[in-house]
Motif scaffolding. Structure first.
Motif, PDB file in Angstrom:
ATOM      1  N   LEU A   1       0.846  -1.192   0.000  1.00 13.45           N
ATOM      2  CA  LEU A   1       0.000   0.000   0.000  1.00 13.45           C
ATOM      3  C   LEU A   1       0.879   1.240   0.000  1.00 13.45           C
ATOM      4  CD1 LEU A   1      -2.799   1.369   0.317  1.00 13.45           C
ATOM      5  CD2 LEU A   1      -2.483   1.117   2.793  1.00 13.45           C
ATOM      6  N   VAL A   2       0.593   2.164  -0.901  1.00 13.38           N
ATOM      7  CA  VAL A   2       1.364   3.393  -1.008  1.00 13.38           C
ATOM      8  C   VAL A   2       0.427   4.533  -1.381  1.00 13.38           C
ATOM      9  CG1 VAL A   2       1.930   3.022  -3.444  1.00 13.38           C
ATOM     10  CG2 VAL A   2       3.441   4.421  -2.023  1.00 13.38           C
ATOM     11  N   GLN A   3       0.750   5.735  -0.947  1.00 14.56           N
ATOM     12  CA  GLN A   3      -0.043   6.900  -1.314  1.00 14.56           C
ATOM     13  C   GLN A   3       0.308   7.379  -2.719  1.00 14.56           C
ATOM     14  OE1 GLN A   3      -1.127  10.042   1.305  1.00 14.56           O
ATOM     15  NE2 GLN A   3      -0.352   8.991   3.126  1.00 14.56           N
ATOM     16  N   ALA A   4      -0.644   8.036  -3.349  1.00 12.10           N
ATOM     17  CA  ALA A   4      -0.413   8.595  -4.675  1.00 12.10           C
ATOM     18  C   ALA A   4       0.830   9.476  -4.675  1.00 12.10           C
ATOM     19  CB  ALA A   4      -1.629   9.389  -5.133  1.00 12.10           C
ATOM     20  N   GLY A   5       1.633   9.317  -5.717  1.00  9.66           N
ATOM     21  CA  GLY A   5       2.887  10.033  -5.817  1.00  9.66           C
ATOM     22  C   GLY A   5       4.079   9.282  -5.269  1.00  9.66           C
ATOM     23  N   GLY A   6       3.830   8.197  -4.572  1.00  8.83           N
ATOM     24  CA  GLY A   6       4.894   7.407  -3.988  1.00  8.83           C
ATOM     25  C   GLY A   6       5.482   6.412  -4.962  1.00  8.83           C
ATOM     26  N   SER A   7       6.377   5.575  -4.441  1.00 15.27           N
ATOM     27  CA  SER A   7       7.106   4.619  -5.266  1.00 15.27           C
ATOM     28  C   SER A   7       7.106   3.235  -4.634  1.00 15.27           C
ATOM     29  CB  SER A   7       8.558   5.065  -5.455  1.00 15.27           C
ATOM     30  OG  SER A   7       8.643   6.306  -6.120  1.00 15.27           O
ATOM     31  N   LEU A   8       7.191   2.230  -5.477  1.00  9.83           N
ATOM     32  CA  LEU A   8       7.387   0.849  -5.072  1.00  9.83           C
ATOM     33  C   LEU A   8       8.315   0.185  -6.074  1.00  9.83           C
ATOM     34  CD1 LEU A   8       3.798  -0.427  -4.158  1.00  9.83           C
ATOM     35  CD2 LEU A   8       5.695  -0.127  -2.567  1.00  9.83           C
ATOM     36  N   ARG A   9       9.027  -0.837  -5.624  1.00  8.64           N
ATOM     37  CA  ARG A   9       9.808  -1.663  -6.520  1.00  8.64           C
ATOM     38  C   ARG A   9       9.370  -3.105  -6.382  1.00  8.64           C
ATOM     39  NH1 ARG A   9      16.292  -2.998  -6.744  1.00  8.64           N
ATOM     40  NH2 ARG A   9      15.699  -4.167  -4.856  1.00  8.64           N
ATOM     41  N   LEU A  10       8.892  -3.668  -7.476  1.00  7.78           N
ATOM     42  CA  LEU A  10       8.509  -5.062  -7.511  1.00  7.78           C
ATOM     43  C   LEU A  10       9.680  -5.908  -7.981  1.00  7.78           C
ATOM     44  CD1 LEU A  10       4.970  -4.837  -9.178  1.00  7.78           C
ATOM     45  CD2 LEU A  10       5.609  -4.564  -6.764  1.00  7.78           C
ATOM     46  N   SER A  11       9.745  -7.127  -7.464  1.00  3.16           N
ATOM     47  CA  SER A  11      10.752  -8.080  -7.884  1.00  3.16           C
ATOM     48  C   SER A  11      10.082  -9.339  -8.393  1.00  3.16           C
ATOM     49  CB  SER A  11      11.691  -8.438  -6.726  1.00  3.16           C
ATOM     50  OG  SER A  11      12.388  -7.312  -6.256  1.00  3.16           O
ATOM     51  N   CYS A  12      10.710  -9.979  -9.343  1.00  4.25           N
ATOM     52  CA  CYS A  12      10.268 -11.269  -9.844  1.00  4.25           C
ATOM     53  C   CYS A  12      11.469 -12.195  -9.832  1.00  4.25           C
ATOM     54  CB  CYS A  12       9.693 -11.133 -11.252  1.00  4.25           C
ATOM     55  SG  CYS A  12       9.215 -12.697 -12.010  1.00  4.25           S
ATOM     56  N   ALA A  13      11.470 -13.140  -8.909  1.00  8.56           N
ATOM     57  CA  ALA A  13      12.552 -14.103  -8.793  1.00  8.56           C
ATOM     58  C   ALA A  13      12.230 -15.331  -9.618  1.00  8.56           C
ATOM     59  CB  ALA A  13      12.769 -14.482  -7.334  1.00  8.56           C
ATOM     60  N   ALA A  14      13.176 -15.749 -10.419  1.00 10.60           N
ATOM     61  CA  ALA A  14      12.973 -16.857 -11.334  1.00 10.60           C
ATOM     62  C   ALA A  14      13.904 -18.009 -10.997  1.00 10.60           C
ATOM     63  CB  ALA A  14      13.200 -16.415 -12.773  1.00 10.60           C
ATOM     64  N   SER A  15      13.390 -19.200 -11.144  1.00  7.36           N
ATOM     65  CA  SER A  15      14.212 -20.403 -11.054  1.00  7.36           C
ATOM     66  C   SER A  15      14.378 -20.994 -12.448  1.00  7.36           C
ATOM     67  CB  SER A  15      13.590 -21.421 -10.107  1.00  7.36           C
ATOM     68  OG  SER A  15      12.320 -21.857 -10.586  1.00  7.36           O
ATOM     69  N   GLY A  16      15.462 -21.719 -12.616  1.00  6.07           N
ATOM     70  CA  GLY A  16      15.755 -22.287 -13.912  1.00  6.07           C
ATOM     71  C   GLY A  16      17.124 -21.853 -14.390  1.00  6.07           C
ATOM     72  N   ARG A  17      17.915 -22.792 -14.797  1.00  3.15           N
ATOM     73  CA  ARG A  17      19.295 -22.485 -15.152  1.00  3.15           C
ATOM     74  C   ARG A  17      19.432 -21.735 -16.464  1.00  3.15           C
ATOM     75  NH1 ARG A  17      21.686 -28.583 -16.298  1.00  3.15           N
ATOM     76  NH2 ARG A  17      20.177 -29.191 -17.920  1.00  3.15           N
ATOM     77  N   THR A  18      18.360 -21.638 -17.248  1.00  2.00           N
ATOM     78  CA  THR A  18      18.396 -20.909 -18.506  1.00  2.00           C
ATOM     79  C   THR A  18      17.597 -19.618 -18.449  1.00  2.00           C
ATOM     80  OG1 THR A  18      16.545 -22.211 -19.398  1.00  2.00           O
ATOM     81  CG2 THR A  18      18.780 -22.992 -19.850  1.00  2.00           C
ATOM     82  N   PHE A  19      17.501 -19.007 -17.259  1.00  2.00           N
ATOM     83  CA  PHE A  19      16.761 -17.773 -17.081  1.00  2.00           C
ATOM     84  C   PHE A  19      17.165 -16.707 -18.085  1.00  2.00           C
ATOM     85  CE2 PHE A  19      16.827 -13.490 -15.191  1.00  2.00           C
ATOM     86  CZ  PHE A  19      15.469 -13.275 -15.045  1.00  2.00           C
ATOM     87  N   SER A  20      18.444 -16.578 -18.340  1.00  2.00           N
ATOM     88  CA  SER A  20      18.925 -15.515 -19.207  1.00  2.00           C
ATOM     89  C   SER A  20      18.459 -15.654 -20.645  1.00  2.00           C
ATOM     90  CB  SER A  20      20.451 -15.441 -19.161  1.00  2.00           C
ATOM     91  OG  SER A  20      21.036 -16.635 -19.643  1.00  2.00           O
ATOM     92  N   ASN A  21      17.914 -16.793 -21.024  1.00  2.00           N
ATOM     93  CA  ASN A  21      17.425 -17.009 -22.375  1.00  2.00           C
ATOM     94  C   ASN A  21      15.974 -16.589 -22.573  1.00  2.00           C
ATOM     95  OD1 ASN A  21      19.338 -19.989 -22.227  1.00  2.00           O
ATOM     96  ND2 ASN A  21      19.868 -18.175 -23.435  1.00  2.00           N
TER      97      ASN A  21
ATOM     98  N   TYR B   1      13.033  -6.668 -12.152  1.00  2.00           N
ATOM     99  CA  TYR B   1      12.484  -5.631 -11.288  1.00  2.00           C
ATOM    100  C   TYR B   1      11.560  -4.707 -12.068  1.00  2.00           C
ATOM    101  CZ  TYR B   1      16.528  -7.056  -8.528  1.00  2.00           C
ATOM    102  OH  TYR B   1      17.466  -7.786  -7.835  1.00  2.00           O
ATOM    103  N   LEU B   2      10.614  -4.124 -11.360  1.00  2.00           N
ATOM    104  CA  LEU B   2       9.790  -3.062 -11.905  1.00  2.00           C
ATOM    105  C   LEU B   2       9.792  -1.921 -10.891  1.00  2.00           C
ATOM    106  CD1 LEU B   2       7.930  -2.201 -14.273  1.00  2.00           C
ATOM    107  CD2 LEU B   2       6.007  -2.963 -12.853  1.00  2.00           C
ATOM    108  N   GLN B   3      10.515  -0.854 -11.205  1.00  2.00           N
ATOM    109  CA  GLN B   3      10.527   0.336 -10.371  1.00  2.00           C
ATOM    110  C   GLN B   3       9.357   1.213 -10.780  1.00  2.00           C
ATOM    111  OE1 GLN B   3      12.655   1.273  -7.757  1.00  2.00           O
ATOM    112  NE2 GLN B   3      11.109   2.869  -7.501  1.00  2.00           N
ATOM    113  N   MET B   4       8.461   1.497  -9.848  1.00  2.00           N
ATOM    114  CA  MET B   4       7.254   2.258 -10.116  1.00  2.00           C
ATOM    115  C   MET B   4       7.317   3.567  -9.339  1.00  2.00           C
ATOM    116  SD  MET B   4       4.384  -0.775 -10.027  1.00  2.00           S
ATOM    117  CE  MET B   4       4.593  -1.031  -8.259  1.00  2.00           C
ATOM    118  N   ASN B   5       7.358   4.671 -10.052  1.00  2.00           N
ATOM    119  CA  ASN B   5       7.400   5.998  -9.456  1.00  2.00           C
ATOM    120  C   ASN B   5       6.144   6.776  -9.825  1.00  2.00           C
ATOM    121  OD1 ASN B   5      10.041   5.507  -8.468  1.00  2.00           O
ATOM    122  ND2 ASN B   5      10.940   6.230 -10.389  1.00  2.00           N
TER     123      ASN B   5
END
Length: 123
Positions: free
Chosen positions: A11-31, A80-84
């Motif tokens: 929860l954040v107020q209007a005008g604020g920021s959040l950073r979302l993360s998405c952690a992935a498993s799998g040895r071929t993530f970079s593909n 990551y998704l940086q949301m400002n």
């Protein structure tokens, strides 16, 4: 095969920021191309951002362009998704997605999905 887990919502107020993360498993993530989608109650899941496997190409929905930034750290298997400058209309469940070729704006065309994380922006 890729397994995805989102985190960082809240929860954040209007005008604020959040950073979302998405952690992935799998040895071929970079593909894999990666992306972010969001779904508000009563609305269809909508495209937010996409990033190529190398991180060199990034696309954004017009509604978030200039406010959101998508990045990835392949050695950490994390996107990551940086949301400002968040707005109440950004309130939604945010999902990360992965695809073996290219992220497509039609959600069902993408291969893998995380469970989602809730973002709520108050006025």
């Amino acid at each position: 095969q890729v397994q995805l887990v989102e985190s960082g919502g809240g929860l954040v107020q209007a005008g604020g920021s959040l950073r979302l993360s998405c952690a992935a498993s799998g040895r071929t993530f970079s593909n894999y191309a990666m992306g972010w989608f969001r779904q508000a109650p009563g609305k269809e899941r909508a495209f937010v951002a996409a990033i190529s496997s190398s991180g060199g190409r990034i696309r954004y929905a017009d509604s978030v362009k200039g406010r959101f930034t998508s990045t990835r750290d392949n050695p950490k298997n994390t996107m990551y998704l940086q949301m400002n400058s968040l707005k109440p209309e950004d309130t939604a469940v945010y999902y990360c997605a992965a695809d073996r070729t290219t992220i497509v704006t039609v959600p069902s065309a993408n291969d893998y999905w995380g469970q989602g994380t809730q973002v709520t922006v108050s006025s």
